[in-house]
Design a protein around this motif. Structure first.
Motif, PDB file in Angstrom:
ATOM      1  N   ARG A 174       0.839  -1.203   0.000  1.00  0.00           N
ATOM      2  CA  ARG A 174       0.000   0.000   0.000  1.00  0.00           C
ATOM      3  C   ARG A 174       0.871   1.249   0.000  1.00  0.00           C
ATOM      4  O   ARG A 174       0.633   2.201  -0.749  1.00  0.00           O
ATOM      5  N   ARG A 175       1.891   1.260   0.852  1.00  0.00           N
ATOM      6  CA  ARG A 175       2.764   2.429   0.936  1.00  0.00           C
ATOM      7  C   ARG A 175       3.516   2.667  -0.370  1.00  0.00           C
ATOM      8  O   ARG A 175       3.781   3.811  -0.745  1.00  0.00           O
ATOM      9  N   ALA A 176       3.845   1.588  -1.063  1.00  0.00           N
ATOM     10  CA  ALA A 176       4.567   1.716  -2.331  1.00  0.00           C
ATOM     11  C   ALA A 176       3.696   2.323  -3.427  1.00  0.00           C
ATOM     12  O   ALA A 176       4.218   2.777  -4.451  1.00  0.00           O
ATOM     13  N   GLN A 177       2.381   2.357  -3.227  1.00  0.00           N
ATOM     14  CA  GLN A 177       1.476   2.873  -4.252  1.00  0.00           C
ATOM     15  C   GLN A 177       1.259   4.383  -4.160  1.00  0.00           C
ATOM     16  O   GLN A 177       0.691   4.969  -5.080  1.00  0.00           O
ATOM     17  N   TRP A 178       1.706   5.026  -3.076  1.00  0.00           N
ATOM     18  CA  TRP A 178       1.537   6.472  -2.970  1.00  0.00           C
ATOM     19  C   TRP A 178       2.514   7.153  -3.920  1.00  0.00           C
ATOM     20  O   TRP A 178       3.707   6.827  -3.947  1.00  0.00           O
ATOM     21  N   PRO A 179       2.054   8.105  -4.729  1.00  0.00           N
ATOM     22  CA  PRO A 179       2.921   8.707  -5.746  1.00  0.00           C
ATOM     23  C   PRO A 179       3.950   9.670  -5.162  1.00  0.00           C
ATOM     24  O   PRO A 179       3.797  10.184  -4.056  1.00  0.00           O
ATOM     25  N   LEU A 180       4.987   9.923  -5.938  1.00  0.00           N
ATOM     26  CA  LEU A 180       5.992  10.911  -5.575  1.00  0.00           C
ATOM     27  C   LEU A 180       5.441  12.320  -5.812  1.00  0.00           C
ATOM     28  O   LEU A 180       4.601  12.516  -6.690  1.00  0.00           O
ATOM     29  N   PRO A 181       5.927  13.321  -5.060  1.00  0.00           N
ATOM     30  CA  PRO A 181       5.467  14.696  -5.285  1.00  0.00           C
ATOM     31  C   PRO A 181       5.778  15.143  -6.710  1.00  0.00           C
ATOM     32  O   PRO A 181       6.898  14.973  -7.196  1.00  0.00           O
ATOM     33  N   GLY A 182       4.797  15.711  -7.369  1.00  0.00           N
ATOM     34  CA  GLY A 182       5.010  16.240  -8.706  1.00  0.00           C
ATOM     35  C   GLY A 182       5.156  15.201  -9.798  1.00  0.00           C
ATOM     36  O   GLY A 182       5.399  15.544 -10.961  1.00  0.00           O
ATOM     37  N   ALA A 183       5.007  13.926  -9.446  1.00  0.00           N
ATOM     38  CA  ALA A 183       5.156  12.876 -10.456  1.00  0.00           C
ATOM     39  C   ALA A 183       3.989  12.924 -11.431  1.00  0.00           C
ATOM     40  O   ALA A 183       2.849  13.177 -11.027  1.00  0.00           O
ATOM     41  N   PRO A 184       4.244  12.686 -12.729  1.00  0.00           N
ATOM     42  CA  PRO A 184       3.137  12.654 -13.680  1.00  0.00           C
ATOM     43  C   PRO A 184       2.217  11.480 -13.386  1.00  0.00           C
ATOM     44  O   PRO A 184       2.646  10.462 -12.836  1.00  0.00           O
ATOM     45  N   ARG A 185       0.964  11.644 -13.749  1.00  0.00           N
ATOM     46  CA  ARG A 185       0.007  10.567 -13.532  1.00  0.00           C
ATOM     47  C   ARG A 185       0.435   9.324 -14.311  1.00  0.00           C
ATOM     48  O   ARG A 185       0.889   9.412 -15.458  1.00  0.00           O
ATOM     49  N   VAL A 186       0.302   8.168 -13.663  1.00  0.00           N
ATOM     50  CA  VAL A 186       0.677   6.914 -14.310  1.00  0.00           C
ATOM     51  C   VAL A 186      -0.193   6.694 -15.546  1.00  0.00           C
ATOM     52  O   VAL A 186      -1.412   6.820 -15.487  1.00  0.00           O
ATOM     53  N   ARG A 187       0.450   6.385 -16.660  1.00  0.00           N
ATOM     54  CA  ARG A 187      -0.289   6.200 -17.908  1.00  0.00           C
ATOM     55  C   ARG A 187      -0.908   4.807 -17.980  1.00  0.00           C
ATOM     56  O   ARG A 187      -0.442   3.863 -17.359  1.00  0.00           O
ATOM     57  N   CYS A 188      -1.956   4.725 -18.782  1.00  0.00           N
ATOM     58  CA  CYS A 188      -2.668   3.459 -18.965  1.00  0.00           C
ATOM     59  C   CYS A 188      -1.717   2.373 -19.461  1.00  0.00           C
ATOM     60  O   CYS A 188      -1.786   1.227 -19.015  1.00  0.00           O
ATOM     61  N   ALA A 189      -0.809   2.738 -20.365  1.00  0.00           N
ATOM     62  CA  ALA A 189       0.137   1.760 -20.914  1.00  0.00           C
ATOM     63  C   ALA A 189       1.030   1.184 -19.822  1.00  0.00           C
ATOM     64  O   ALA A 189       1.378  -0.008 -19.849  1.00  0.00           O
ATOM     65  N   GLU A 190       1.405   2.022 -18.853  1.00  0.00           N
ATOM     66  CA  GLU A 190       2.249   1.549 -17.753  1.00  0.00           C
ATOM     67  C   GLU A 190       1.486   0.580 -16.858  1.00  0.00           C
ATOM     68  O   GLU A 190       2.042  -0.430 -16.393  1.00  0.00           O
ATOM     69  N   LEU A 191       0.221   0.892 -16.622  1.00  0.00           N
ATOM     70  CA  LEU A 191      -0.605  -0.019 -15.828  1.00  0.00           C
ATOM     71  C   LEU A 191      -0.787  -1.347 -16.544  1.00  0.00           C
ATOM     72  O   LEU A 191      -0.728  -2.417 -15.917  1.00  0.00           O
ATOM     73  N   LEU A 192      -1.005  -1.304 -17.847  1.00  0.00           N
ATOM     74  CA  LEU A 192      -1.184  -2.532 -18.623  1.00  0.00           C
ATOM     75  C   LEU A 192       0.081  -3.383 -18.589  1.00  0.00           C
ATOM     76  O   LEU A 192       0.007  -4.616 -18.492  1.00  0.00           O
ATOM     77  N   ALA A 193       1.241  -2.736 -18.674  1.00  0.00           N
ATOM     78  CA  ALA A 193       2.495  -3.477 -18.621  1.00  0.00           C
ATOM     79  C   ALA A 193       2.677  -4.139 -17.255  1.00  0.00           C
ATOM     80  O   ALA A 193       3.129  -5.292 -17.158  1.00  0.00           O
ATOM     81  N   ASP A 194       2.312  -3.418 -16.202  1.00  0.00           N
ATOM     82  CA  ASP A 194       2.418  -3.970 -14.855  1.00  0.00           C
ATOM     83  C   ASP A 194       1.471  -5.151 -14.693  1.00  0.00           C
ATOM     84  O   ASP A 194       1.834  -6.190 -14.126  1.00  0.00           O
ATOM     85  N   ALA A 195       0.243  -5.009 -15.197  1.00  0.00           N
ATOM     86  CA  ALA A 195      -0.741  -6.091 -15.107  1.00  0.00           C
ATOM     87  C   ALA A 195      -0.289  -7.313 -15.896  1.00  0.00           C
ATOM     88  O   ALA A 195      -0.524  -8.458 -15.481  1.00  0.00           O
ATOM     89  N   ALA A 196       0.360  -7.091 -17.034  1.00  0.00           N
ATOM     90  CA  ALA A 196       0.832  -8.207 -17.855  1.00  0.00           C
ATOM     91  C   ALA A 196       1.875  -9.041 -17.108  1.00  0.00           C
ATOM     92  O   ALA A 196       1.982 -10.257 -17.341  1.00  0.00           O
ATOM     93  N   GLU A 197       2.591  -8.412 -16.196  1.00  0.00           N
ATOM     94  CA  GLU A 197       3.581  -9.156 -15.408  1.00  0.00           C
ATOM     95  C   GLU A 197       2.900 -10.156 -14.475  1.00  0.00           C
ATOM     96  O   GLU A 197       3.477 -11.201 -14.153  1.00  0.00           O
ATOM     97  N   HIS A 198       1.690  -9.850 -14.016  1.00  0.00           N
ATOM     98  CA  HIS A 198       0.951 -10.803 -13.181  1.00  0.00           C
ATOM     99  C   HIS A 198       0.643 -12.071 -13.977  1.00  0.00           C
ATOM    100  O   HIS A 198       0.830 -13.189 -13.491  1.00  0.00           O
ATOM    101  N   ALA A 199       0.162 -11.889 -15.202  1.00  0.00           N
ATOM    102  CA  ALA A 199      -0.166 -13.037 -16.051  1.00  0.00           C
ATOM    103  C   ALA A 199       1.084 -13.840 -16.369  1.00  0.00           C
ATOM    104  O   ALA A 199       1.071 -15.083 -16.350  1.00  0.00           O
TER     105      ALA A 199
END
Length: 224
Positions: A174-199
């Protein structure tokens, strides 16, 4: 969150024990909303938020907001400022790297042990959890993805039959999911790549390919 929820918990016609349950429910809903706002970047690191202002936003009194914020303070997300409110704590690249290192120390050996003993059919049963992360990623819903991501990891680690491990790992996650100050919003492509690692991890676990399992888990945690 609706004003009606607060009205219910202050109705003298409702028994005290029922009111207590309702208050707990409202606090839980506010806590969930605040956690989602943290992950989504709506609560900005360094900014100070007052209980009454957030209560007005959620349509409840300041009390459940303060109670939820106190829980977030225990989790390390905010700090309490007497007579001012709550400041969202700033993260650093170093703190995220430390979290990733601790998570790897916990999760890598456990997943490798599970890879040697858990049958393929059990791993197959986790496919819906992996799909849920992919669906949330495709929708670009960052808070929903965060919940699905943690649910998948909990499902994997729960196979170790160690409740303390699951609880500690989930809190670190949970703590690892809090964003860094000023960080750009995570893009959909990045989320999809992360999800693909689960599969991909499930495929390696089903095949009992331990080197690939270890490599995937380490890379996944390092990029979290």
């Amino acid at each position: 969150m609706r004003e009606a929820a607060h009205a219910l918990v202050s109705d003298p016609a409702i028994p005290a024990q029922v009111q207590k349950v309702l208050r707990h429910s409202v606090r839980g809903q506010v806590l969930d909303a605040l956690r989602a706002a943290l992950v989504d970047g709506e609560l900005v690191p360094g900014e100070i938020y007052s209980g009454p202002a957030l209560g007005e936003r959620f349509g409840v009194s300041a009390t459940p907001v303060r109670e939820a914020m106190q829980q977030l303070a225990l989790e390390g997300a905010v700090e309490c400022l007497p007579n001012r409110g709550f400041r969202v704590l700033s993260r650093t690249e170093r703190s995220l790297a430390e979290l990733a290192e601790v998570r790897a120390l916990l999760e890598v050996p456990v997943v490798l042990r599970l890879a040697r003993s858990v049958p393929a059919a059990t791993w197959e049963g986790l496919r819906p959890a992996a799909r849920a992360t992919a669906e949330a990623a495709a929708a670009g819903d960052l808070p929903a993805y965060g919940e699905a991501d943690r649910a998948f990891h909990r499902a994997v680690l729960s196979l170790a039959d160690n409740g303390q491990l699951v609880q500690v790992a989930d809190e670190l996650h949970r703590r690892a999911q809090w964003p860094l100050p000023g960080a750009p919003r995570v893009r959909c492509a990045e989320l999809l790549a992360d999800a693909a690692e689960h599969a991909a991890l499930l495929e390696a676990l089903i095949a009992r390919d331990l080197p690939v399992v270890e490599s995937l888990v380490r890379a996944h945690l390092a990029g979290a």
